[in-house]
Every structure is written in structure tokens, then in C-alpha cells.
Write a protein that holds these residues in place. Structure first.
Motif, mmCIF file in Angstrom:
data_model
loop_
_atom_site.group_PDB
_atom_site.id
_atom_site.type_symbol
_atom_site.label_atom_id
_atom_site.label_comp_id
_atom_site.label_asym_id
_atom_site.label_seq_id
_atom_site.Cartn_x
_atom_site.Cartn_y
_atom_site.Cartn_z
ATOM 1 N N ASP A 116 37.779 -31.743 -24.237
ATOM 2 C CA ASP A 116 37.601 -33.044 -24.781
ATOM 3 C C ASP A 116 39.353 -32.625 -23.927
ATOM 4 O O ASP A 116 39.998 -33.252 -23.331
ATOM 5 C CB ASP A 116 37.938 -33.719 -25.634
ATOM 6 C CG ASP A 116 36.461 -34.247 -25.872
ATOM 7 O OD1 ASP A 116 35.696 -34.069 -25.019
ATOM 8 O OD2 ASP A 116 36.110 -34.004 -26.878
ATOM 9 N N VAL A 117 40.250 -31.108 -24.390
ATOM 10 C CA VAL A 117 41.833 -31.107 -23.740
ATOM 11 C C VAL A 117 41.580 -31.049 -22.953
ATOM 12 O O VAL A 117 43.049 -31.601 -22.439
ATOM 13 C CB VAL A 117 41.795 -29.290 -24.470
ATOM 14 C CG1 VAL A 117 41.453 -29.017 -23.530
ATOM 15 C CG2 VAL A 117 43.691 -29.925 -24.597
ATOM 16 N N PHE A 118 40.936 -30.733 -21.610
ATOM 17 C CA PHE A 118 40.927 -30.473 -20.134
ATOM 18 C C PHE A 118 41.929 -32.482 -19.599
ATOM 19 O O PHE A 118 42.270 -32.950 -19.330
ATOM 20 C CB PHE A 118 39.785 -30.295 -19.611
ATOM 21 C CG PHE A 118 39.386 -29.358 -19.432
ATOM 22 C CD1 PHE A 118 40.441 -28.085 -20.458
ATOM 23 C CD2 PHE A 118 38.603 -28.544 -18.352
ATOM 24 C CE1 PHE A 118 39.938 -27.126 -20.497
ATOM 25 C CE2 PHE A 118 38.585 -26.645 -18.554
ATOM 26 C CZ PHE A 118 38.875 -25.948 -20.043
ATOM 27 N N ASN A 119 39.956 -32.990 -20.286
ATOM 28 C CA ASN A 119 40.468 -34.855 -19.833
ATOM 29 C C ASN A 119 42.064 -35.525 -20.309
ATOM 30 O O ASN A 119 42.628 -36.642 -19.680
ATOM 31 C CB ASN A 119 39.118 -35.197 -20.790
ATOM 32 C CG ASN A 119 37.913 -35.295 -19.444
ATOM 33 O OD1 ASN A 119 38.306 -34.546 -18.077
ATOM 34 N ND2 ASN A 119 37.125 -35.181 -20.211
ATOM 35 N N GLU A 120 42.429 -34.742 -21.672
ATOM 36 C CA GLU A 120 43.038 -35.068 -22.879
ATOM 37 C C GLU A 120 44.428 -34.543 -21.664
ATOM 38 O O GLU A 120 45.502 -35.638 -21.466
ATOM 39 C CB GLU A 120 44.061 -34.698 -23.930
ATOM 40 C CG GLU A 120 44.596 -34.996 -24.514
ATOM 41 C CD GLU A 120 45.235 -34.161 -26.361
ATOM 42 O OE1 GLU A 120 46.158 -33.933 -26.232
ATOM 43 O OE2 GLU A 120 43.533 -33.791 -26.532
ATOM 44 N N LEU A 121 44.592 -33.702 -21.121
ATOM 45 C CA LEU A 121 45.673 -33.071 -19.921
ATOM 46 C C LEU A 121 45.953 -34.372 -18.810
ATOM 47 O O LEU A 121 46.995 -34.071 -18.305
ATOM 48 C CB LEU A 121 46.027 -31.537 -19.969
ATOM 49 C CG LEU A 121 46.446 -30.954 -21.474
ATOM 50 C CD1 LEU A 121 45.230 -29.659 -20.373
ATOM 51 C CD2 LEU A 121 48.045 -30.309 -21.221
ATOM 52 N N CYS A 122 44.474 -34.371 -18.260
ATOM 53 C CA CYS A 122 44.846 -35.022 -17.041
ATOM 54 C C CYS A 122 44.685 -36.422 -17.252
ATOM 55 O O CYS A 122 46.193 -37.192 -16.749
ATOM 56 C CB CYS A 122 43.702 -35.141 -16.664
ATOM 57 S SG CYS A 122 42.915 -33.928 -15.402
ATOM 58 N N LYS A 123 44.654 -37.146 -18.637
ATOM 59 C CA LYS A 123 45.134 -38.862 -18.543
ATOM 60 C C LYS A 123 47.047 -38.123 -19.316
ATOM 61 O O LYS A 123 47.660 -39.398 -18.594
ATOM 62 C CB LYS A 123 44.456 -39.298 -20.428
ATOM 63 C CG LYS A 123 43.415 -39.620 -19.877
ATOM 64 C CD LYS A 123 42.601 -39.636 -21.540
ATOM 65 C CE LYS A 123 41.174 -40.305 -21.042
ATOM 66 N NZ LYS A 123 40.851 -40.650 -22.326
ATOM 67 N N MET A 124 47.326 -37.671 -20.105
ATOM 68 C CA MET A 124 48.585 -36.679 -20.354
ATOM 69 C C MET A 124 49.626 -37.277 -18.420
ATOM 70 O O MET A 124 51.099 -37.654 -17.944
ATOM 71 C CB MET A 124 49.288 -35.951 -20.517
ATOM 72 C CG MET A 124 48.817 -36.262 -21.963
ATOM 73 S SD MET A 124 48.856 -34.724 -23.049
ATOM 74 C CE MET A 124 50.392 -34.346 -23.035
ATOM 75 N N ALA A 125 48.827 -36.393 -17.744
ATOM 76 C CA ALA A 125 49.610 -36.426 -16.339
ATOM 77 C C ALA A 125 49.981 -37.930 -15.743
ATOM 78 O O ALA A 125 50.435 -38.177 -15.179
ATOM 79 C CB ALA A 125 49.068 -35.460 -15.722
ATOM 80 N N ALA A 126 48.690 -38.263 -16.065
ATOM 81 C CA ALA A 126 48.528 -39.895 -15.655
ATOM 82 C C ALA A 126 50.454 -40.536 -16.015
ATOM 83 O O ALA A 126 50.665 -41.299 -15.175
ATOM 84 C CB ALA A 126 47.250 -40.539 -15.349
ATOM 85 N N ARG A 127 50.104 -40.349 -16.807
ATOM 86 C CA ARG A 127 51.312 -41.381 -17.814
ATOM 87 C C ARG A 127 52.866 -40.761 -17.837
ATOM 88 O O ARG A 127 53.369 -41.817 -17.103
ATOM 89 C CB ARG A 127 50.918 -41.111 -19.436
ATOM 90 C CG ARG A 127 49.654 -42.041 -19.860
ATOM 91 C CD ARG A 127 50.058 -41.556 -21.751
ATOM 92 N NE ARG A 127 50.085 -40.508 -22.230
ATOM 93 C CZ ARG A 127 48.739 -40.373 -22.449
ATOM 94 N NH1 ARG A 127 47.728 -40.829 -22.182
ATOM 95 N NH2 ARG A 127 48.756 -38.861 -23.276
ATOM 96 N N GLY A 128 52.458 -39.505 -17.702
ATOM 97 C CA GLY A 128 53.806 -39.110 -16.943
ATOM 98 C C GLY A 128 54.022 -39.681 -15.465
ATOM 99 O O GLY A 128 55.385 -39.585 -14.947
ATOM 100 N N LEU A 129 52.876 -39.277 -14.590
ATOM 101 C CA LEU A 129 53.505 -39.591 -12.980
ATOM 102 C C LEU A 129 53.671 -41.214 -12.945
ATOM 103 O O LEU A 129 55.454 -41.093 -12.405
ATOM 104 C CB LEU A 129 52.402 -39.918 -12.303
ATOM 105 C CG LEU A 129 51.920 -38.603 -12.134
ATOM 106 C CD1 LEU A 129 50.983 -38.545 -11.000
ATOM 107 C CD2 LEU A 129 53.363 -37.954 -11.115
ATOM 108 N N ARG A 130 53.647 -42.336 -14.243
ATOM 109 C CA ARG A 130 53.776 -43.440 -14.303
ATOM 110 C C ARG A 130 54.953 -43.988 -14.652
ATOM 111 O O ARG A 130 55.792 -44.421 -14.769
ATOM 112 C CB ARG A 130 52.812 -44.058 -14.586
ATOM 113 C CG ARG A 130 51.384 -44.804 -14.222
ATOM 114 C CD ARG A 130 50.439 -45.076 -14.549
ATOM 115 N NE ARG A 130 49.383 -45.198 -13.578
ATOM 116 C CZ ARG A 130 47.961 -44.735 -14.432
ATOM 117 N NH1 ARG A 130 47.738 -44.480 -15.118
ATOM 118 N NH2 ARG A 130 46.910 -45.448 -13.289
#
Length: 444
Positions: A116-130
Motif C-alpha cells: 500500500d505504501v507504493f500507492n500512498e507515495l504516488c498519491k503524495m506526489a500527485a498532491r505535491g505537484l498540484r
């Protein structure tokens, strides 16, 4: 060797961190034998650390990683540097999750599903980009569309779950696999109305031949007709394949014979790709003769066959130039006789290379000629080429054995060329027989 100065070390670290993956692998192999001390050992350790870090990065960010590699100009892509900056930001922003992800990157762990941490990091990256609060995210926004990259990251969990099944989807689609593909597409569309095409783009980027994604699209849409697909939100995938077919036809039509064997093989590969893509298109889409794509498909079939046949028919002329003949007499020349080998001058390398390209092209069309509709033409071309080669070889062997009608040493050189040629038009076993006969003729 003394240790590196701090400034040089910093420069080297920057070079290693920004090197493409292929260059990094080459550097790692080159430094594998470096000793355990000194400057080379320091560089080797630096390269090994970067390689390990990229493995973790590319595993965790695998859904978007291929989109950040060089791709064809008409395909969606982001700068390679964007992936590195994204990972750098995550390591500062979420060191605990990154460390956990690194510990879970073992292949045997991934067999049980992505953590799950893989997908959690991808979500964090998306939020950071925005949000673009960190300098790394701001730098990404300066070099590409950060919001678009974030939209792709939103689909990471769906794409990550689909990737282990992707090879099955494009190799042999079954009812159960089609249902799974439809479910993934539905989940993507639930995120946003335009997420479906992005999901297909992400999956296609993981395929050696991205155009094969049309098989998955066909399963999701239950083999749509070309009118429907050409007006849908995924029409770009069909248009892209048709554009690729058209470019490949032009490649076959105009490839440069002076490029030798490599050019001939590359053109034949283009012809094979055309045949495969046309078949794939008709299997994936219900193409109507008067449909928006049906007319183009029919045109491409005709153009592809014509281009291949034109290049095949030119092989006899190129062979004649590479293995020149002289007329037996003026009457023989006027009567259309082929003549006998002209063995007074050494072979012309440029002409030999051109004939090689033409013969290799004919040879490598074997897998697709019948499928593409020019199998009979290829057979006739090969018969003509082999007749010419057989006669040329026999006449040259006579000169090599008797020294009548030419220079035996030059005859030997031409026999070696003829042997290479007949390996393409017939087989390597025949070529070896020609070589043995040439040696025996010279020894006689």
C-alpha cells in the motif's frame, strides 16, 4: 590512486545522478573490476548506490516511469528529469514511507501484490505537484505540465494492479480477462471522465509495441466498429497506429540500399510491422469498407504490397551490378544473353553493399510475405535470383580452376560474395558448399 577532491566528487555525483539509465548500467559494468580503494572505488560505490536507488524509485513510481523516458514524438511523455525530481521531493517529504517502500521492493514481496505504501507515495506526489510548495515540484512545473503528470499519478493504483495481467491481455484475451480490463477502465473513469484514455496510455507505455494496446481497448469496448471508435475519446490510439503504418510503408518504399545489411533488415522489420499492425487492427476493430478507417486500411494494404514488391523486384538488378557480366559476343549481347562473369577487376564494395541490402530485405520478408499478400511474388523473385547465382557460381568456379576468361584470384573474391548472397536467397548450408568448391577449384 588518490581520493577525489570534494569539488570533483560533487561534480561526479551530479553526473551520476543525471545520467540516463542505460549510461548508468554501462558505467556500472565498466567499474565492476575497480579495486576496493582509491578514486575508482569511490565512483563505483556512487554508481552502485544510484543504481539501487533508481531500482526503488522505478518500482514505486512504476505506473508513470515509462512516461518519463524518451518515446516517439507523438506519444505523451514527460522529461526524464521530472521523475528524478519527483523522487527527490518524496525522499525529503516522506522519508519514513520511502524507507518502508525500499524495504518492500523485493521481487518475492511483489509477487503477493504491491504494498500500500507504493500507492500512498504516488498519491503524495500527485498532491505535491498540484500544491507546488516544494522547489522540486515547482521545477517540474517549469519543464512540463505538472497537473497532467498529477492526473496520471492519480491512476497509479489502477494501473499498478493491471500491469501483472497486461501481458495476458495483449497475448490472448479471454472473456475473464476482458471483464478484468473493463473493470479497470470503469474504475479509471470513476476518478474523472477523461481518465480512461490516460489509463490506456500508461498501459501502452509498458508494452514493447505500444500499438498492441488496441487489443485491450477492443476488449473493453467489445470490438467496436470503426465509425464508433473513430469518434470516441480513444480514437487517438487508432489514428496513431494508422499513422505508424503509413510511415512504415514510406520506410519500405524509400530505404537506402547503400546502408547494406542493416538497412535491409530494418526495412524488412518495417514490412513485418505493417503486416502485424494491419492484422491487429482488423481483429480489434470491426472495419467497414466505407468506414472512416476502412478505406485507409484498404489503401494501406495495397500500398504496402506494392512497396514490398517494387523493392524485391529491384534485387535482380542490384545483384547484376554487384556480380557484373560481360557479353560472350556482340550477337550474344544483342540476343539478350546474360554473358559470363566479368573477372578482370576487384569487386565494387558500394555495389556489393547495395545488393546485400536488397537480398537481406527479400530474405527477411519470409515471416510476413504470405500474410501480406505478396508471398507468390517473393517466391518468383527468389527463383530468379537463385538461377542467376547458380549460373554465376558455376562460371566463376571454371575460371578459378582453369584461369580461362579471367583472373582466378578475382574469381575467388567474387565467389565469396556469391556465397554470402546465396546464404540469403537459399541457406547457409548452400553457401558453405560454394566456399568449399571454391577452395577446391583454386587448389586444382
Amino acid at each position: 590512486m588518490p581520493a577525489l577532491a570534494a569539488q570533483k566528487l560533487l561534480i561526479l555525483r551530479t553526473l551520476v545522478e543525471t545520467a540516463p539509465d542505460a549510461a548508468l548500467r554501462s558505467l556500472e559494468l565498466a567499474l565492476a573490476s575497480a579495486g576496493g580503494q582509491g578514486a575508482l572505488a569511490t565512483v563505483r560505490a556512487m554508481v552502485e548506490d544510484e543504481t539501487a536507488d533508481r531500482y526503488v524509485r522505478n518500482t514505486i513510481l512504476s505506473p508513470i516511469a515509462p512516461l518519463c523516458q524518451p518515446r516517439a514524438e507523438d506519444l505523451p511523455q514527460f522529461p526524464r528529469r521530472a521523475l528524478a525530481l519527483l523522487w527527490k521531493a518524496l525522499k525529503v517529504e516522506a522519508p519514513r514511507q520511502v524507507a518502508e517502500g525500499a524495504a518492500r521492493c523485493n521481487p518475492w514481496d511483489l509477487d503477493n501484490g504491491a504494498p500500500d505504501v507504493f500507492n500512498e507515495l504516488c498519491k503524495m506526489a500527485a498532491r505535491g505537484l498540484r500544491a507546488a510548495e516544494r522547489p522540486e515540484y515547482a521545477a517540474i512545473a517549469d519543464m512540463c505540465d505538472a497537473d497532467e503528470l498529477a492526473d496520471y499519478l492519480d491512476l497509479s493504483v489502477i494501473v499498478r494492479n493491471a500491469l501483472p495481467r497486461l501481458s495476458e491481455w495483449v497475448s490472448r484475451m479471454s472473456g475473464e480477462r476482458a471483464a478484468a480490463a473493463r473493470l479497470a477502465y470503469r474504475d479509471a473513469c470513476a476518478i474523472s471522465d477523461d481518465a480512461g484514455p490516460r489509463m490506456f496510455e500508461m498501459l501502452a507505455a509498458h508494452l514493447p509495441e505500444p500499438w498492441r494496446i488496441l487489443r485491450v481497448i477492443s476488449a473493453v469496448m467489445d470490438r467496436p466498429n470503426d465509425r464508433y471508435l473513430a469518434s470516441s475519446e480513444v480514437k487517438e490510439f487508432g489514428e496513431r497506429m494508422l499513422a505508424d503504418i503509413e510511415a512504415s510503408i514510406e520506410q519500405v518504399r524509400s530505404f537506402d540500399l547503400s546502408g547494406g545489411e542493416a538497412a535491409g533488415r530494418e526495412a524488412a522489420q518495417a514490412a513485418q510491422r505493417i503486416a502485424n499492425q494491419l492484422t491487429e487492427f482488423e481483429q480489434a476493430v470491426d472495419v467497414a469498407k466505407d468506414g472512416p478507417w476502412g478505406k485507409r486500411i484498404a489503401k494501406f494494404k495495397q500500398a504496402a504490397a506494392q512497396a514490398a514488391e517494387t523493392r524485391m523486384n529491384a534485387a535482380d538488378k542490384e545483384l547484376g551490378l554487384a556480380l557484373p557480366l560481360r557479353p560472350i559476343s556482340m550477337m550474344g549481347k544483342m540476343g539478350g544473353g546474360k554473358g559470363v562473369p566479368k573477372l578482370e577487376e576487384a569487386p565494387d564494395d558500394a555495389l556489393v553493399r547495395r545488393a546485400t541490402a536488397a537480398l537481406v530485405f527479400v530474405e527477411d520478408l519470409r515471416p510476413c510475405a504470405a500474410q501480406a499478400g505478396y508471398g507468390a511474388s517473393r517466391t518468383k523473385v527468389l527463383e530468379k535470383l537463385n538461377q542467376r547465382l547458380d549460373q554465376y557460381i558455376e562460371d566463376s568456379l571454371y575460371v578459378a580452376r582453369t584461369a580461362e576468361g579471367g583472373d582466378p584470384q578475382i574469381a575467388r573474391a567474387y565467389l565469396e560474395i556469391a556465397a554470402r548472397y546465396i546464404a540469403h536467397t537459399r541457406d547457409e548450408k548452400t553457401a558453405e558448399i560454394v566456399r568449399r568448391r571454391a577452395v577446391a577449384a583454386m587448389a586444382a
